[in-house]
Design a protein around this motif. Structure first.
Motif, PDB file in Angstrom:
ATOM      1  N   GLY A   1       0.824  -1.209   0.000  1.00  0.00           N
ATOM      2  CA  GLY A   1       0.000   0.000   0.000  1.00  0.00           C
ATOM      3  C   GLY A   1       0.856   1.256   0.000  1.00  0.00           C
ATOM      4  N   SER A   2       1.911   1.247   0.838  1.00  0.00           N
ATOM      5  CA  SER A   2       2.714   2.461   0.937  1.00  0.00           C
ATOM      6  C   SER A   2       3.573   2.671  -0.306  1.00  0.00           C
ATOM      7  CB  SER A   2       3.565   2.455   2.212  1.00  0.00           C
ATOM      8  OG  SER A   2       4.345   1.309   2.282  1.00  0.00           O
ATOM      9  N   GLN A   3       3.971   1.579  -0.964  1.00  0.00           N
ATOM     10  CA  GLN A   3       4.734   1.740  -2.207  1.00  0.00           C
ATOM     11  C   GLN A   3       3.857   2.325  -3.317  1.00  0.00           C
ATOM     12  OE1 GLN A   3       8.260   0.574  -3.048  1.00  0.00           O
ATOM     13  NE2 GLN A   3       8.327   1.036  -0.882  1.00  0.00           N
ATOM     14  N   ILE A   4       2.598   1.911  -3.354  1.00  0.00           N
ATOM     15  CA  ILE A   4       1.667   2.481  -4.340  1.00  0.00           C
ATOM     16  C   ILE A   4       1.473   3.971  -4.050  1.00  0.00           C
ATOM     17  CG2 ILE A   4      -0.732   2.449  -5.187  1.00  0.00           C
ATOM     18  CD1 ILE A   4      -0.722  -0.616  -4.642  1.00  0.00           C
ATOM     19  N   ALA A   5       1.319   4.303  -2.745  1.00  0.00           N
ATOM     20  CA  ALA A   5       1.157   5.705  -2.350  1.00  0.00           C
ATOM     21  C   ALA A   5       2.377   6.522  -2.768  1.00  0.00           C
ATOM     22  CB  ALA A   5       0.938   5.812  -0.842  1.00  0.00           C
ATOM     23  N   LEU A   6       3.566   5.947  -2.542  1.00  0.00           N
ATOM     24  CA  LEU A   6       4.815   6.632  -2.903  1.00  0.00           C
ATOM     25  C   LEU A   6       4.927   6.838  -4.412  1.00  0.00           C
ATOM     26  CD1 LEU A   6       7.899   5.203  -0.922  1.00  0.00           C
ATOM     27  CD2 LEU A   6       7.238   7.588  -1.199  1.00  0.00           C
ATOM     28  N   LEU A   7       4.649   5.775  -5.171  1.00  0.00           N
ATOM     29  CA  LEU A   7       4.773   5.838  -6.627  1.00  0.00           C
ATOM     30  C   LEU A   7       3.850   6.889  -7.226  1.00  0.00           C
ATOM     31  CD1 LEU A   7       4.998   2.036  -7.419  1.00  0.00           C
ATOM     32  CD2 LEU A   7       6.641   3.743  -8.217  1.00  0.00           C
ATOM     33  N   LYS A   8       2.648   6.982  -6.690  1.00  0.00           N
ATOM     34  CA  LYS A   8       1.657   7.909  -7.244  1.00  0.00           C
ATOM     35  C   LYS A   8       1.630   9.252  -6.509  1.00  0.00           C
ATOM     36  CE  LYS A   8      -0.909   5.995 -10.620  1.00  0.00           C
ATOM     37  NZ  LYS A   8      -1.367   6.734 -11.825  1.00  0.00           N
ATOM     38  N   GLY A   9       2.368   9.338  -5.383  1.00  0.00           N
ATOM     39  CA  GLY A   9       2.327  10.565  -4.579  1.00  0.00           C
ATOM     40  C   GLY A   9       0.941  10.828  -4.020  1.00  0.00           C
ATOM     41  N   ILE A  10       0.269   9.747  -3.571  1.00  0.00           N
ATOM     42  CA  ILE A  10      -1.110   9.885  -3.098  1.00  0.00           C
ATOM     43  C   ILE A  10      -1.123   9.969  -1.576  1.00  0.00           C
ATOM     44  CG2 ILE A  10      -3.425   8.883  -3.172  1.00  0.00           C
ATOM     45  CD1 ILE A  10      -2.491   7.174  -5.525  1.00  0.00           C
ATOM     46  N   LYS A  11      -1.504  11.132  -1.030  1.00  0.00           N
ATOM     47  CA  LYS A  11      -1.481  11.328   0.423  1.00  0.00           C
ATOM     48  C   LYS A  11      -2.881  11.144   0.991  1.00  0.00           C
ATOM     49  CE  LYS A  11       2.410  14.476  -0.008  1.00  0.00           C
ATOM     50  NZ  LYS A  11       3.003  15.745   0.388  1.00  0.00           N
ATOM     51  N   VAL A  12      -3.308   9.909   1.073  1.00  0.00           N
ATOM     52  CA  VAL A  12      -4.676   9.627   1.544  1.00  0.00           C
ATOM     53  C   VAL A  12      -4.694   8.510   2.593  1.00  0.00           C
ATOM     54  CG1 VAL A  12      -5.732  10.363  -0.632  1.00  0.00           C
ATOM     55  CG2 VAL A  12      -5.060   7.958  -0.335  1.00  0.00           C
ATOM     56  N   TYR A  13      -5.902   8.176   3.020  1.00  0.00           N
ATOM     57  CA  TYR A  13      -6.175   7.078   3.968  1.00  0.00           C
ATOM     58  C   TYR A  13      -5.537   5.777   3.458  1.00  0.00           C
ATOM     59  CZ  TYR A  13      -9.286   3.833   6.573  1.00  0.00           C
ATOM     60  OH  TYR A  13      -9.805   2.846   7.365  1.00  0.00           O
ATOM     61  N   ASN A  14      -4.739   5.145   4.310  1.00  0.00           N
ATOM     62  CA  ASN A  14      -4.122   3.853   3.988  1.00  0.00           C
ATOM     63  C   ASN A  14      -4.460   2.845   5.074  1.00  0.00           C
ATOM     64  OD1 ASN A  14      -0.939   3.777   2.299  1.00  0.00           O
ATOM     65  ND2 ASN A  14      -2.676   5.089   1.871  1.00  0.00           N
ATOM     66  N   MET A  15      -4.875   1.668   4.702  1.00  0.00           N
ATOM     67  CA  MET A  15      -5.174   0.663   5.724  1.00  0.00           C
ATOM     68  C   MET A  15      -4.720  -0.707   5.218  1.00  0.00           C
ATOM     69  SD  MET A  15      -6.650   0.992   8.732  1.00  0.00           S
ATOM     70  CE  MET A  15      -8.246   1.157   9.499  1.00  0.00           C
ATOM     71  N   THR A  16      -4.263  -1.561   6.140  1.00  0.00           N
ATOM     72  CA  THR A  16      -3.841  -2.909   5.755  1.00  0.00           C
ATOM     73  C   THR A  16      -4.483  -3.929   6.691  1.00  0.00           C
ATOM     74  OG1 THR A  16      -1.741  -2.044   4.955  1.00  0.00           O
ATOM     75  CG2 THR A  16      -1.869  -4.422   5.304  1.00  0.00           C
ATOM     76  N   TYR A  17      -5.226  -4.849   6.116  1.00  0.00           N
ATOM     77  CA  TYR A  17      -5.931  -5.879   6.885  1.00  0.00           C
ATOM     78  C   TYR A  17      -5.187  -7.203   6.805  1.00  0.00           C
ATOM     79  CZ  TYR A  17      -9.602  -2.485   7.273  1.00  0.00           C
ATOM     80  OH  TYR A  17     -10.295  -1.348   7.589  1.00  0.00           O
ATOM     81  N   VAL A  18      -5.056  -7.861   7.944  1.00  0.00           N
ATOM     82  CA  VAL A  18      -4.271  -9.099   8.017  1.00  0.00           C
ATOM     83  C   VAL A  18      -5.053 -10.148   8.798  1.00  0.00           C
ATOM     84  CG1 VAL A  18      -2.004  -8.028   7.747  1.00  0.00           C
ATOM     85  CG2 VAL A  18      -3.025  -8.109  10.005  1.00  0.00           C
ATOM     86  N   HIS A  19      -6.284 -10.410   8.348  1.00  0.00           N
ATOM     87  CA  HIS A  19      -7.122 -11.313   9.122  1.00  0.00           C
ATOM     88  C   HIS A  19      -7.414 -12.627   8.396  1.00  0.00           C
ATOM     89  CE1 HIS A  19      -9.349 -12.126  12.697  1.00  0.00           C
ATOM     90  NE2 HIS A  19     -10.365 -12.534  11.978  1.00  0.00           N
TER      91      HIS A  19
END
Lengths: 394, 289
Positions: free
Chosen positions: B105-123
C-alpha cells in the motif's frame, strides 16, 4: 451523527498489568525500561517488557500452562478482557465487534521454531507456527471473549492500533455496531529488536524523546484496548468520547518521516476537523515521540506549524513503556482517555534540552486536577502511515 | 452488510507468478529505484494496484486498502535466517523493511504521490473481505474512488509446513497472487459492476449452514437462492490455487462473468479451509446491459 463513547479500558505494559497499575506508575514517574528478561537475544539494548512471563500470564488468564499460545495473544487477551469487564457491555448479539492490531503477531513463537526447522525441515512442532499469522491472535481473543460480530485485524506498522480505534469509531458512527473492542497488542521479539537495530534507530540507553540529545528508541511490549459504544448501548458513564480521527499517508519515504512534518501536520489537522474543534481547544497532545532524531523533529515541526509558538501541553510516554509498535496507540489511547477523565497529563521523562530547530518543551511532571477538553493522540508508522485520534470530555 | 449507497467495481487487475514473468514491469512500475528494491510479492501487489490506477493521476483517489493473510513470507524467512546465521549482528535491514504488512500500500502511495487514507488488513481468510468492507464504508462516508486489493505468496518453507500440516492430502492446490480493484460511487463504463453487499462468517459451516448463511444474506435484499446466479469460488481455486486472499482472485473472475449470466445478481461464495466464509453480491449495472 452517533456519538462514540469510551466505556471500557484495559492495558498491560512494562509499567503495569492492568489500568490501575499503569495509572499509578504514570503518576509516580516510575518507568519500566530495563534488561531483556523473557527472550533470548545477543543484543544488549534495554526494552520495556511486561513483567510476568508466559506461564504467569497463562495462569492469570486461567489457561493451562502447557497450552501453546503466542505472547502477543496472551497480552491482547489480558487487556481486551479487562476493557470488556470494565465496560459492563452486553456482547451477546452480533452487533459487538473486535478490531485488534499487531505488527508481529505470533512471531515470538515462530522465531523459536525457525532455526531448528531450517536445519532440518522435519523438526519443530507445528503448533509453534499455528499462531504465526496476525489474525490468529485476534481470533483467539474473539473466541475467548465470545465475540459474535465483526472481527478483523489491522497491521500498518506503528500506527496499527490507532487505525483499529479509528475503524471501530467509524463502525459506531455508521450505526453498523453498538459495541466494539478496539486496540493493539505486540510481544517483544528478536525479529523486531533486530529489525530496528538493523535500521540503527535503537538507543543503547534509556530513550529521550523530544530532547535535543535523543538518539533512538527503546522497544516495548504490551497491549491496550478500549470499548467503544453508541449512546444506546452504553451501560455506564463513559470516560470520554472519541470525537475525531484521521489516517493519511505522507507518501514521502518507506521508513523515514518528512522533515517538514507534512504527514503529522495533515493527520492532526484532519483529526481536529473531523472532531469539529480548533487548535485552541486542544489541551494536551500525546505525541508519537519515539525518540528517533527524525520522528521527533518531524512531529515537533508539525506541532509548530499548527499551534505556533504556544502549543498545548504535550508529552511522549515512551520512556515509561518503550515503543510498543502495534500496541502503542492501544496503550497510549488508554492513557489519553484517562488524561481526559482524570484531568491529568503524563510526564515526558528524560527531557533536559529542547530540540534546537523548534524549541518545544514537553510536560516534565505529572499534573492533575486539570480541565482537559480535548486530547490529540498521534501514531506514525513505516510506510508513511500517520494517524491521529481525538478524545474529548463528555 | 448491505451497501447503503451504490458502490461500483470499475476496474480489476490480477497478477500471479506466471503473469509477473510475462509482463513488462517497468512500464507498470515506472520508478526503477523503487522497482529494483521490491521483492516478488511486493512486485505482484504493486503491479496489480498500479494497473487499476493506470488512467488516474494521484488526485482522484481517496483511499488505498490492502490485505494479506501472511504478508512478506520470503522476506520474513530471510530476516529470520539472517538473525541465526549472523548471530544478530550486521543484518541487512531491507528484508525487515519489506516484511512489514503495509509495504504494498505504501509503495503504491509513494509511486503515485497519493497522500490519503491507507489501511492494511491481516485477518487470515477474511483479510480481503475486510478491505472490501472498508471500501464500502469509505463510499458510504462520501468518498468517490478507492483502491482495494490483496496479495499472498508461496515460499518453499511455507510449502513444507503446509505439507506437514496435511493440507495437500485433502486435495488443496497451493496458490498465490495479487488482485486489486478500483471501487467508486458511480459506474465508470461498460465494465462496471455493482457491489450490493458483503457478509462473512468465522468458524466451520456444514453445507446446510452455508445455505442458511446465503439465504439470510440474500433475504436482506429481498432475494433468495433461486433468484440469483451463484459463483462458487472453489471452481476458480482449482486453477489459481488456495491462499488466504484467494477470494480476491475469485472476485476478479466473477466480475468477468456477471454480464454473461442470466440473472441480474451474481452471488460470489467463498470458503477458506472451512475456517471462514464470505458472500459478495454483485449486480449488473445499466451501463453494462
Amino acid at each position: 451523527m452517533t456519538e462514540i463513547l469510551v466505556t471500557g479500558l484495559g492495558a498491560v505494559s512494562a509499567i503495569g498489568n492492568d489500568v490501575r497499575e499503569n495509572l499509578a506508575s504514570l503518576r509516580e514517574s516510575r518507568h519500566g525500561i530495563g534488561h531483556v528478561m523473557h527472550i533470548r537475544t545477543a543484543l544488549g539494548y534495554p526494552a520495556g517488557e511486561v513483567k510476568p512471563d508466559n506461564a504467569s500470564l497463562k495462569s492469570m488468564l486461567g489457561l493451562p500452562v502447557t497450552k501453546t499460545v503466542s505472547r502477543t495473544a496472551l497480552l491482547g487477551l489480558m487487556a481486551a478482557a479487562e476493557a470488556l469487564k470494565d465496560s459492563s457491555a452486553d456482547i451477546s448479539g452480533t452487533r459487538t465487534g473486535l478490531i485488534a492490531a499487531t505488527s508481529a503477531g505470533g512471531m515470538d513463537l515462530t522465531e523459536d521454531f525457525f532455526p531448528g526447522f531450517m536445519a532440518d525441515h522435519s523438526c519443530g512442532r507445528l503448533r509453534d507456527v499455528a499462531m504465526h499469522d496476525c489474525g490468529a491472535s485476534t481470533d483467539f481473543i474473539a473466541d475467548k471473549l465470545g465475540i459474535k460480530g465483526f472481527v478483523t485485524t489491522i497491521s500498518t506498522a506503528c500506527s496499527s492500533a490507532g487505525n483499529a480505534v479509528m475503524l471501530g469509531g467509524r463502525l459506531i458512527r455508521q450505526g453498523l455496531l453498538d459495541t466494539v473492542i478496539v486496540g493493539g497488542m505486540d510481544a517483544l521479539c528478536r525479529f523486531t529488536l533486530n529489525g530496528f537495530n538493523s535500521l540503527m534507530i535503537l538507543d543503547s540507553g534509556h530513550s529521550r524523546p523530544m530532547d535535543a540529545s535523543r538518539s533512538g528508541l527503546n522497544l516495548g511490549e504490551g497491549a491496550g484496548f478500549l470499548v467503544l459504544q453508541s449512546e444506546r448501548a452504553a451501560k455506564k458513564s463513559p470516560y470520554c468520547r472519541l470525537t475525531g480521527f484521521s489516517n493519511v499517508n505522507e507518501a514521502f519515504h518507506q521508513t523515514g518521516s518528512s522533515p517538514d512534518g507534512e504527514g503529522a501536520y495533515m493527520s492532526m489537522t484532519a483529526a481536529m476537523r473531523d472532531a469539529g474543534i480548533s487548535p485552541e481547544e486542544v489541551d494536551y497532545i500525546n505525541v508519537h515521540g519515539t525518540g528517533t532524531p527524525q520522528n521527533d523533529l518531524s512531529e515537533s515541526v508539525a506541532i509548530k506549524r499548527i499551534f505556533g509558538d504556544r502549543p498545548p501541553m504535550f508529552s511522549s510516554v515512551k520512556p515509561f513503556i518503550g515503543h510498543t509498535l502495534g500496541a502503542s496507540e492501544g496503550i497510549e489511547a488508554v492513557y489519553s482517555a484517562l488524561s481526559v477523565s482524570e484531568g491529568a497529563v503524563w510526564p515526558n521523562l528524560n527531557f533536559s534540552e529542547p530540540i534546537p530547530e523548534t524549541g518545544l518543551v514537553p510536560e516534565l511532571s505529572c499534573r492533575t486536577g486539570l480541565e482537559i477538553r480535548n486530547v490529540l493522540s498521534n501514531s506514525f508508522g513505516f510506510g508513511g502511515n500517520d494517524s491521529t485520534l481525538v478524545f474529548s470530555r463528555c | 452488510m448491505k451497501t447503503v449507497v451504490p458502490v461500483y467495481i470499475n476496474m480489476a487487475a490480477s497478477v500471479d507468478a506466471a503473469s509477473l514473468k510475462e509482463m513488462n514491469l517497468a512500464s507498470v512500475i515506472r520508478n526503477p529505484n523503487l522497482l529494483r528494491r521490491m521483492c516478488r510479492l511486493v512486485r505482484m501487489g504493486v503491479a496489480a494496484g498500479m494497473m487499476c490506477l493506470e488512467d488516474m493521476d494521484g488526485e482522484g483517489l481517496d483511499a488505498i486498502l490492502t490485505a494479506t493473510s501472511l504478508g512478506g513470507l520470503e522476506d520474513t524467512g530471510k530476516f529470520l535466517a539472517e538473525i541465526t546465521e549472523r548471530s544478530e549482528s550486521g543484518l541487512n535491514p531491507t528484508p525487515f523493511m519489506r516484511s512489514v504488512f503495509n509495504t504494498v500500500g505504501s509503495q503504491i502511495a509513494l509511486l503515485k504521490g497519493i497522500k490519503v487514507y491507507n489501511m492494511t488488513y491481516v485477518h487470515r481468510g477474511l483479510s480481503f473481505e475486510s478491505a472490501l468492507f472498508d471500501a464500502v464504508l469509505q463510499i458510504a462516508e462520501g468518498k468517490r474512488s478507492v483502491l482495494a486489493g490483496a496479495f499472498d505468496e508461496i515460499t518453499p518453507e511455507a510449502h513444507i509446513l503446509k505439507e506437514r500440516a496435511g493440507l495437500f492430502r485433502h486435495g488443496e492446490k497451493e496458490g498465490e497472487g495479487a488482485s486489486f480493484f478500483l471501487i467508486g460511487n458511480r459506474p465508470a463504463g461498460s465494465r462496471s459492476v455493482g457491489l450490493s453487499g458483503i457478509d462473512v462468517r468465522r468458524g466451520p459451516l456444514d453445507e446446510s449452514q452455508k445455505k442458511e448463511f446465503a439465504g439470510d444474506f440474500l433475504s436482506g435484499f429481498g432475494l433468495d437462492l433461486s433468484s440469483v446466479a451463484v459463483f462458487n469460488g472453489a471452481r476458480v481455486k482449482k486453477s489459481c490455487g488456495e491462499y488466504g486472499t484467494a477470494s480476491a482472485r475469485v472476485l476478479h473472475e466473477a466480475l468477468a462473468s456477471v454480464h454473461a449470466c442470466s440473472s441480474e445478481y451474481l452471488l460470489v461464495c467463498n470458503s477458506f479451509r472451512n475456517m471462514s466464509h464470505s458472500l459478495i453480491l454483485l449486480k449488473k449495472t445499466d451501463a453494462g446491459l
